[in-house]
Design a protein around this motif. Structure first.
Motif, PDB file in Angstrom:
ATOM      1  N   THR A  60     118.460 -69.831   4.380  1.00 64.18           N
ATOM      2  CA  THR A  60     118.412 -68.420   3.979  1.00 64.18           C
ATOM      3  C   THR A  60     117.178 -67.713   4.532  1.00 64.18           C
ATOM      4  O   THR A  60     116.973 -66.530   4.280  1.00 64.18           O
ATOM      5  CB  THR A  60     118.410 -68.291   2.449  1.00 64.18           C
ATOM      6  N   THR A  61     116.352 -68.437   5.271  1.00 66.28           N
ATOM      7  CA  THR A  61     115.107 -67.947   5.888  1.00 66.28           C
ATOM      8  C   THR A  61     114.105 -67.449   4.851  1.00 66.28           C
ATOM      9  O   THR A  61     113.345 -66.527   5.114  1.00 66.28           O
ATOM     10  CB  THR A  61     115.360 -66.834   6.937  1.00 66.28           C
ATOM     11  N   THR A  62     114.110 -68.081   3.671  1.00 66.33           N
ATOM     12  CA  THR A  62     113.184 -67.671   2.626  1.00 66.33           C
ATOM     13  C   THR A  62     111.777 -68.165   2.893  1.00 66.33           C
ATOM     14  O   THR A  62     110.808 -67.413   2.780  1.00 66.33           O
ATOM     15  CB  THR A  62     113.672 -68.177   1.252  1.00 66.33           C
ATOM     16  N   GLY A  63     111.629 -69.434   3.229  1.00 68.50           N
ATOM     17  CA  GLY A  63     110.296 -69.955   3.528  1.00 68.50           C
ATOM     18  C   GLY A  63     109.555 -70.501   2.330  1.00 68.50           C
ATOM     19  O   GLY A  63     108.413 -70.934   2.454  1.00 68.50           O
ATOM     20  N   ALA A  64     110.172 -70.480   1.143  1.00 64.90           N
ATOM     21  CA  ALA A  64     109.555 -71.117  -0.021  1.00 64.90           C
ATOM     22  C   ALA A  64     109.633 -72.623   0.174  1.00 64.90           C
ATOM     23  O   ALA A  64     110.676 -73.151   0.558  1.00 64.90           O
ATOM     24  CB  ALA A  64     110.289 -70.711  -1.295  1.00 64.90           C
ATOM     25  N   THR A  65     108.541 -73.335  -0.081  1.00 66.55           N
ATOM     26  CA  THR A  65     108.526 -74.765   0.203  1.00 66.55           C
ATOM     27  C   THR A  65     107.956 -75.566  -0.955  1.00 66.55           C
ATOM     28  O   THR A  65     107.203 -75.045  -1.779  1.00 66.55           O
ATOM     29  CB  THR A  65     107.708 -75.054   1.476  1.00 66.55           C
ATOM     30  N   LEU A  66     108.334 -76.839  -0.985  1.00 66.17           N
ATOM     31  CA  LEU A  66     107.790 -77.777  -1.961  1.00 66.17           C
ATOM     32  C   LEU A  66     106.825 -78.761  -1.303  1.00 66.17           C
ATOM     33  O   LEU A  66     106.240 -79.592  -1.987  1.00 66.17           O
ATOM     34  CB  LEU A  66     108.935 -78.553  -2.637  1.00 66.17           C
ATOM     35  N   LEU A  67     106.663 -78.656   0.009  1.00 64.74           N
ATOM     36  CA  LEU A  67     105.757 -79.555   0.725  1.00 64.74           C
ATOM     37  C   LEU A  67     104.305 -79.165   0.453  1.00 64.74           C
ATOM     38  O   LEU A  67     103.945 -77.997   0.561  1.00 64.74           O
ATOM     39  CB  LEU A  67     106.022 -79.501   2.229  1.00 64.74           C
ATOM     40  N   ASP A  68     103.484 -80.154   0.115  1.00 66.54           N
ATOM     41  CA  ASP A  68     102.060 -79.873  -0.087  1.00 66.54           C
ATOM     42  C   ASP A  68     101.205 -80.414   1.045  1.00 66.54           C
ATOM     43  O   ASP A  68     100.012 -80.149   1.107  1.00 66.54           O
ATOM     44  CB  ASP A  68     101.585 -80.445  -1.431  1.00 66.54           C
ATOM     45  N   ASP A  69     101.807 -81.178   1.966  1.00 62.85           N
ATOM     46  CA  ASP A  69     101.092 -81.703   3.121  1.00 62.85           C
ATOM     47  C   ASP A  69     102.013 -81.630   4.335  1.00 62.85           C
ATOM     48  O   ASP A  69     102.665 -82.607   4.707  1.00 62.85           O
ATOM     49  CB  ASP A  69     100.655 -83.153   2.868  1.00 62.85           C
ATOM     50  N   VAL A  70     102.061 -80.464   4.936  1.00 63.91           N
ATOM     51  CA  VAL A  70     102.974 -80.248   6.055  1.00 63.91           C
ATOM     52  C   VAL A  70     102.590 -81.108   7.252  1.00 63.91           C
ATOM     53  O   VAL A  70     103.451 -81.691   7.920  1.00 63.91           O
ATOM     54  CB  VAL A  70     103.001 -78.758   6.454  1.00 63.91           C
ATOM     55  N   GLU A  71     101.289 -81.225   7.529  1.00 61.87           N
ATOM     56  CA  GLU A  71     100.845 -82.028   8.678  1.00 61.87           C
ATOM     57  C   GLU A  71     101.226 -83.498   8.539  1.00 61.87           C
ATOM     58  O   GLU A  71     101.397 -84.197   9.539  1.00 61.87           O
ATOM     59  CB  GLU A  71      99.327 -81.921   8.864  1.00 61.87           C
ATOM     60  N   GLY A  72     101.368 -83.979   7.310  1.00 62.40           N
ATOM     61  CA  GLY A  72     101.736 -85.371   7.085  1.00 62.40           C
ATOM     62  C   GLY A  72     103.228 -85.621   7.153  1.00 62.40           C
ATOM     63  O   GLY A  72     103.686 -86.755   6.975  1.00 62.40           O
ATOM     64  N   THR A  73     104.005 -84.583   7.422  1.00 66.07           N
ATOM     65  CA  THR A  73     105.463 -84.702   7.511  1.00 66.07           C
ATOM     66  C   THR A  73     105.863 -85.043   8.949  1.00 66.07           C
ATOM     67  O   THR A  73     105.303 -84.491   9.901  1.00 66.07           O
ATOM     68  CB  THR A  73     106.127 -83.370   7.096  1.00 66.07           C
ATOM     69  N   SER A  82     112.521 -75.993  10.829  1.00 64.63           N
ATOM     70  CA  SER A  82     112.486 -74.788  11.658  1.00 64.63           C
ATOM     71  C   SER A  82     113.872 -74.415  12.164  1.00 64.63           C
ATOM     72  O   SER A  82     114.230 -73.230  12.226  1.00 64.63           O
ATOM     73  CB  SER A  82     111.537 -74.995  12.842  1.00 64.63           C
ATOM     74  N   LEU A  83     114.669 -75.436  12.514  1.00 64.11           N
ATOM     75  CA  LEU A  83     116.013 -75.173  13.015  1.00 64.11           C
ATOM     76  C   LEU A  83     116.913 -74.585  11.925  1.00 64.11           C
ATOM     77  O   LEU A  83     117.757 -73.728  12.211  1.00 64.11           O
ATOM     78  CB  LEU A  83     116.635 -76.459  13.569  1.00 64.11           C
ATOM     79  N   THR A  84     116.736 -75.041  10.682  1.00 67.03           N
ATOM     80  CA  THR A  84     117.545 -74.470   9.597  1.00 67.03           C
ATOM     81  C   THR A  84     117.289 -72.975   9.490  1.00 67.03           C
ATOM     82  O   THR A  84     118.221 -72.187   9.296  1.00 67.03           O
ATOM     83  CB  THR A  84     117.264 -75.152   8.246  1.00 67.03           C
ATOM     84  N   GLN A  85     116.030 -72.584   9.639  1.00 69.38           N
ATOM     85  CA  GLN A  85     115.717 -71.157   9.571  1.00 69.38           C
ATOM     86  C   GLN A  85     116.263 -70.407  10.775  1.00 69.38           C
ATOM     87  O   GLN A  85     116.775 -69.289  10.645  1.00 69.38           O
ATOM     88  CB  GLN A  85     114.206 -70.958   9.454  1.00 69.38           C
ATOM     89  N   TRP A  86     116.159 -71.029  11.931  1.00 73.23           N
ATOM     90  CA  TRP A  86     116.620 -70.338  13.139  1.00 73.23           C
ATOM     91  C   TRP A  86     118.130 -70.121  13.109  1.00 73.23           C
ATOM     92  O   TRP A  86     118.626 -69.040  13.446  1.00 73.23           O
ATOM     93  CB  TRP A  86     116.231 -71.135  14.381  1.00 73.23           C
ATOM     94  N   THR A 169     112.444 -64.636  10.881  1.00 74.01           N
ATOM     95  CA  THR A 169     111.621 -64.125   9.781  1.00 74.01           C
ATOM     96  C   THR A 169     111.697 -65.092   8.602  1.00 74.01           C
ATOM     97  O   THR A 169     111.916 -64.711   7.454  1.00 74.01           O
ATOM     98  CB  THR A 169     112.032 -62.696   9.326  1.00 74.01           C
ATOM     99  N   GLY A 170     111.514 -66.368   8.938  1.00 74.00           N
ATOM    100  CA  GLY A 170     111.613 -67.426   7.931  1.00 74.00           C
ATOM    101  C   GLY A 170     110.275 -67.875   7.382  1.00 74.00           C
ATOM    102  O   GLY A 170     110.100 -67.998   6.179  1.00 74.00           O
TER     103      GLY A 170
END
Length: 435
Positions: A60-73, A82-86, A169-170
């Motif tokens: 839905t390109t909302t961008g709300a996330t539950l990840l607290d460590d994106v770099e560790g993903t 990113s593809l889901t948003q695109w 605009t995600g």
């Protein structure tokens, strides 16, 4: 007509309006469910509701996330986010219409059920060709954004991910701190430019290339840019007066990026705007509801509706002074009928009603008023970050599983402009007599 094969003979069956609504809603829900699988398989999330929330936020390109460590993903998971948003940016169903063999009424039903704005823009006689044009513009802008991010100094992986999520605009980023992690004015300027471009009606670009017949969309684009500039000036002034961002140039830099990100529904952050003064914070909340142009990847009520609401209010005031005067709802180059007037007013009332009900439901999950209200505004308007416990420097971990389910519903309702979802909840929809 939708072709269906029976025993070697090709029969046809009309796709009714109710079927179009159901097909679109079912496609989006199915996409979110399937999209949750990689998060569970990788172990990014252990609970299905969390994976569904992240996937729904992506598509839905909302961008709300539950990840607290994106770099560790893992990189593969970040690319999938990113593809889901695109794919969700201009619509999964629009993509299907562009490549599927269905023509005629079947394509029209699903295309219009997903289209945003007061009247869907049909760029060509065939809906499938219109969908291809939209995706062609989308692909072109994405490629340009990727190249611009590379030139600005991003690595290839970061550039491709941010190109995907900027044009959608995600707002999903490869960094926990979002674009603030790059600490680059050039990167921020690239993001601002392409966020603004993504918030413009894609029909405007096509008609600008085809000739001078751009006035129906140009009026909305002009108001969109004026509101954007006014918002930036107002926030910059409030920050300067409250001495919150250092020098004036720092105030302008922070305000320009944040206002653009919030109004277009992108949700990137370079500053913790939840720490700003109350005027700036609540103005941002208001801009969440304004959104971008109809026919763009942005969320919100859409500028054209807000503009027409203002025109309707002005005409009602004039009507009190001149009861017999004939008033026509118009913008430059475009006249709107009475059905549009009713539609705009009805949409506004229902949209705000959904926001109020959603806020009450989030309060019932134990959130405070600011967090509940802003979480609803941020998901219904497909923004991402809100205020309070879901602020710019936070994620949605503070929201309970029940609250995440409510917000997931608001995401898809906001992405499909509420009517497509709400009609499915009415008893009349399920009666056989409905066309």
């Amino acid at each position: 007509m939708l072709g269906i094969r029976f025993g070697g003979r090709l029969g046809t069956m009309p796709l009714r309006a109710r079927d179009g609504f159901f097909a679109v809603a079912a496609t989006w829900v199915a996409a979110a469910i399937v999209g949750a699988a990689p998060f569970l398989l990788d172990g990014t999330f252990n609970r299905p509701i969390d994976a569904l929330f992240e996937s729904m936020s992506g598509f839905t390109t909302t961008g709300a996330t539950l990840l607290d460590d994106v770099e560790g993903t893992p990189y593969a998971v970040l690319l999938w986010r990113s593809l889901t948003q695109w794919f969700g940016g201009v619509g999964i169903v629009v993509l299907v219409v562009a490549v599927a063999p269905a023509v005629g009424l079947a394509s029209q039903r699903v295309f219009y059920a997903e289209s945003s704005g007061v009247t869907p823009d049909r760029l060509t006689p065939r809906i499938a060709d219109t969908a291809k044009i939209i995706w062609g513009i989308y692909l072109t802008l994405t490629a340009l954004a990727f190249a611009a991010y590379l030139i600005a100094g991003m690595g290839a992986f970061d550039a491709v991910n941010h190109a995907f999520t900027t044009l959608a605009t995600g707002g999903f980023s490869t960094k926990t701190a979002s674009l603030a992690a790059f600490n680059s004015l050039t990167v921020e300027l690239v993001a601002i430019i392409f966020m603004i471009l993504a918030g413009v009606n894609f029909a405007f670009y096509w008609k600008a290339l085809r000739g001078p017949t751009i006035w129906p969309q140009a009026a909305e684009v002009r108001v969109y840019l004026l509101v954007l500039v006014a918002g930036i000036v107002a926030v910059t002034a409030s920050l300067a007066l409250n001495a919150q961002e250092g020098e004036l140039r720092d105030n302008l830099r922070g305000a320009a990026f944040t206002v653009t990100s919030v109004m277009t529904g992108t949700g990137y952050t370079t500053a913790d705007f939840d720490r700003w003064n109350d005027f700036a914070r609540w103005l941002l909340l208001l801009l969440m509801f304004v959104g971008g142009c109809a026919g763009s990847t942005a969320g919100g009520l859409k500028v054209i509706r807000v503009f027409l609401l203002g025109k309707i209010a002005s005409q009602e005031i004039q009507h009190q002074l001149q009861p017999k005067a004939v008033q026509v709802l118009r913008t430059r180059g475009r006249v709107f009928g009475e059905d549009v007037r009713r539609g705009v007013l009805g949409f506004f009332y229902i949209y705000m009603g959904v926001a109020i009900v959603g806020t009450v439901m989030m309060l019932a999950t134990g959130l405070d008023l600011v967090t509940a209200l802003s979480s609803v505004a941020a998901t219904l308007n497909v923004i991402g970050p809100g205020l309070g416990e879901v602020g710019a420097s936070e994620n949605y971990d503070a929201v309970s599983p029940a609250g995440r389910l409510v917000l997931s519903g608001l995401m898809i309702a906001g992405r499909l402009e509420v009517f497509t979802i709400l009609v499915l909840l009415t008893p009349a929809f399920w009666r056989p007599s409905v066309a």
